[in-house]
Write a protein that holds these residues in place. Structure first.
Motif, short mmCIF file in Angstrom:
data_model
loop_
_atom_site.label_atom_id
_atom_site.label_comp_id
_atom_site.label_asym_id
_atom_site.label_seq_id
_atom_site.Cartn_x
_atom_site.Cartn_y
_atom_site.Cartn_z
N ALA A 47 0.81 -1.23 0.00
CA ALA A 47 0.00 0.00 0.00
C ALA A 47 0.84 1.27 0.00
N LEU A 48 1.95 1.28 0.70
CA LEU A 48 2.79 2.47 0.76
C LEU A 48 3.92 2.31 -0.24
N ILE A 49 3.82 3.09 -1.32
CA ILE A 49 4.79 3.01 -2.42
C ILE A 49 5.77 4.17 -2.28
N LEU A 50 7.05 3.86 -2.35
CA LEU A 50 8.10 4.86 -2.20
C LEU A 50 8.91 5.00 -3.48
N ALA A 51 9.43 6.20 -3.67
CA ALA A 51 10.49 6.45 -4.66
C ALA A 51 11.75 6.69 -3.83
N VAL A 52 12.79 5.90 -4.10
CA VAL A 52 14.02 5.98 -3.32
C VAL A 52 15.19 6.19 -4.27
N SER A 60 6.49 9.52 -2.25
CA SER A 60 5.61 8.51 -1.66
C SER A 60 4.19 8.68 -2.16
N VAL A 61 3.46 7.58 -2.09
CA VAL A 61 2.01 7.61 -2.26
C VAL A 61 1.46 6.40 -1.52
N ILE A 62 0.34 6.59 -0.85
CA ILE A 62 -0.38 5.47 -0.26
C ILE A 62 -1.46 5.08 -1.25
N ALA A 63 -1.39 3.83 -1.70
CA ALA A 63 -2.37 3.28 -2.64
C ALA A 63 -3.22 2.27 -1.89
N GLY A 64 -4.24 2.79 -1.22
CA GLY A 64 -5.08 1.95 -0.38
C GLY A 64 -6.16 1.23 -1.16
N TRP A 65 -6.33 -0.04 -0.87
CA TRP A 65 -7.35 -0.86 -1.53
C TRP A 65 -8.08 -1.66 -0.46
N ASP A 66 -9.40 -1.51 -0.41
CA ASP A 66 -10.17 -2.23 0.60
C ASP A 66 -11.04 -3.32 -0.01
N GLY A 67 -10.80 -3.63 -1.27
CA GLY A 67 -11.60 -4.63 -1.96
C GLY A 67 -12.77 -4.01 -2.72
N TRP A 68 -13.03 -2.75 -2.47
CA TRP A 68 -14.14 -2.04 -3.09
C TRP A 68 -13.65 -0.76 -3.76
N ARG A 69 -12.86 -0.01 -3.04
CA ARG A 69 -12.39 1.29 -3.55
C ARG A 69 -10.86 1.35 -3.60
N PRO A 79 10.94 18.35 -2.04
CA PRO A 79 10.98 19.60 -2.81
C PRO A 79 12.15 19.69 -3.79
N SER A 80 13.31 19.21 -3.40
CA SER A 80 14.49 19.29 -4.28
C SER A 80 14.42 18.33 -5.47
N HIS A 81 13.42 17.44 -5.49
CA HIS A 81 13.30 16.44 -6.56
C HIS A 81 12.03 16.60 -7.39
N ARG A 82 11.32 17.68 -7.20
CA ARG A 82 10.07 17.88 -7.93
C ARG A 82 10.33 18.21 -9.39
N ARG A 83 9.32 17.95 -10.21
CA ARG A 83 9.34 18.21 -11.65
C ARG A 83 10.37 17.33 -12.37
N ARG A 84 10.50 16.09 -11.88
CA ARG A 84 11.39 15.12 -12.51
C ARG A 84 10.66 13.83 -12.87
N GLY A 85 9.32 13.84 -12.78
CA GLY A 85 8.54 12.68 -13.16
C GLY A 85 8.33 11.67 -12.04
N ILE A 86 8.72 12.02 -10.82
CA ILE A 86 8.58 11.07 -9.71
C ILE A 86 7.12 10.83 -9.36
N SER A 87 6.32 11.88 -9.30
CA SER A 87 4.90 11.67 -8.98
C SER A 87 4.22 10.85 -10.08
N THR A 88 4.60 11.07 -11.32
CA THR A 88 4.05 10.29 -12.43
C THR A 88 4.39 8.81 -12.27
N ALA A 89 5.63 8.52 -11.89
CA ALA A 89 6.05 7.13 -11.69
C ALA A 89 5.31 6.50 -10.51
N LEU A 90 5.12 7.26 -9.44
CA LEU A 90 4.38 6.75 -8.28
C LEU A 90 2.93 6.46 -8.64
N LEU A 91 2.30 7.38 -9.37
CA LEU A 91 0.90 7.17 -9.76
C LEU A 91 0.77 6.00 -10.73
#
Length: 141
Positions: A47-52, A60-69, A79-91
């Motif tokens: 559920a807890l996905i990290l970029a390291v 980071s992003v928490i991808a929670g799944w309860d079987g329904w949602r 902040p020093s790593h923004r605009r490098r595609g990290i959020s896109t990779a996490l999503l």
């Protein structure tokens, strides 16, 4: 900087995740403590996905799944790593997780005052649903 590795968090990384969120995430949560993060990772190890990168948590992003949602929380990038595609990779990793579990739609929790976050979610193809509001009630411990 090396390209970040996208992977699931480990229970022993709870303190590092909390330090990362303190520096990188908007807002706080009632679960922002070592037991809360550890419980999440032990209950659902993916559920807890990290970029390291170079041994440092940069996203980071928490991808929670309860079987329904399928629900996303705590999308954050150092902040020093923004605009490098990290959020896109996490999503992308979250979407792949949800698809494998049978998810059909993803909800994202976004603070109303987080303008940069709202822009990011819009760019990622998410739409705000004005007809919904979040209702919460704390549980007494």
């Amino acid at each position: 900087m090396t390209h970040p590795q996208i992977r699931s968090a480990l229970p022993e990384e709870a303190e590092a995740v909390l330090a990362f969120w303190k520096e990188s995430a908007e807002g706080t949560s009632v679960s922002d403590d070592v037991p809360g993060v550890t419980r999440l990772v032990e209950r659902d190890p993916d559920a807890l996905i990290l970029a390291v990168a170079d041994g440092v948590i940069v996203g980071s992003v928490i991808a929670g799944w309860d079987g329904w949602r399928a629900s996303l929380y705590r999308l954050a990038v150092l902040p020093s790593h923004r605009r490098r595609g990290i959020s896109t990779a996490l999503l992308r990793a979250a979407d792949e997780r949800f698809a494998a579990l049978g998810g059909r739609r993803v909800d994202a929790m976004v603070l109303e005052a987080n303008e940069a976050g709202r822009l990011l979610w819009t760019a990622a193809g998410y739409e705000r649903q004005d007809q919904w509001r979040r209702w919460v009630k704390p549980l007494d411990s």
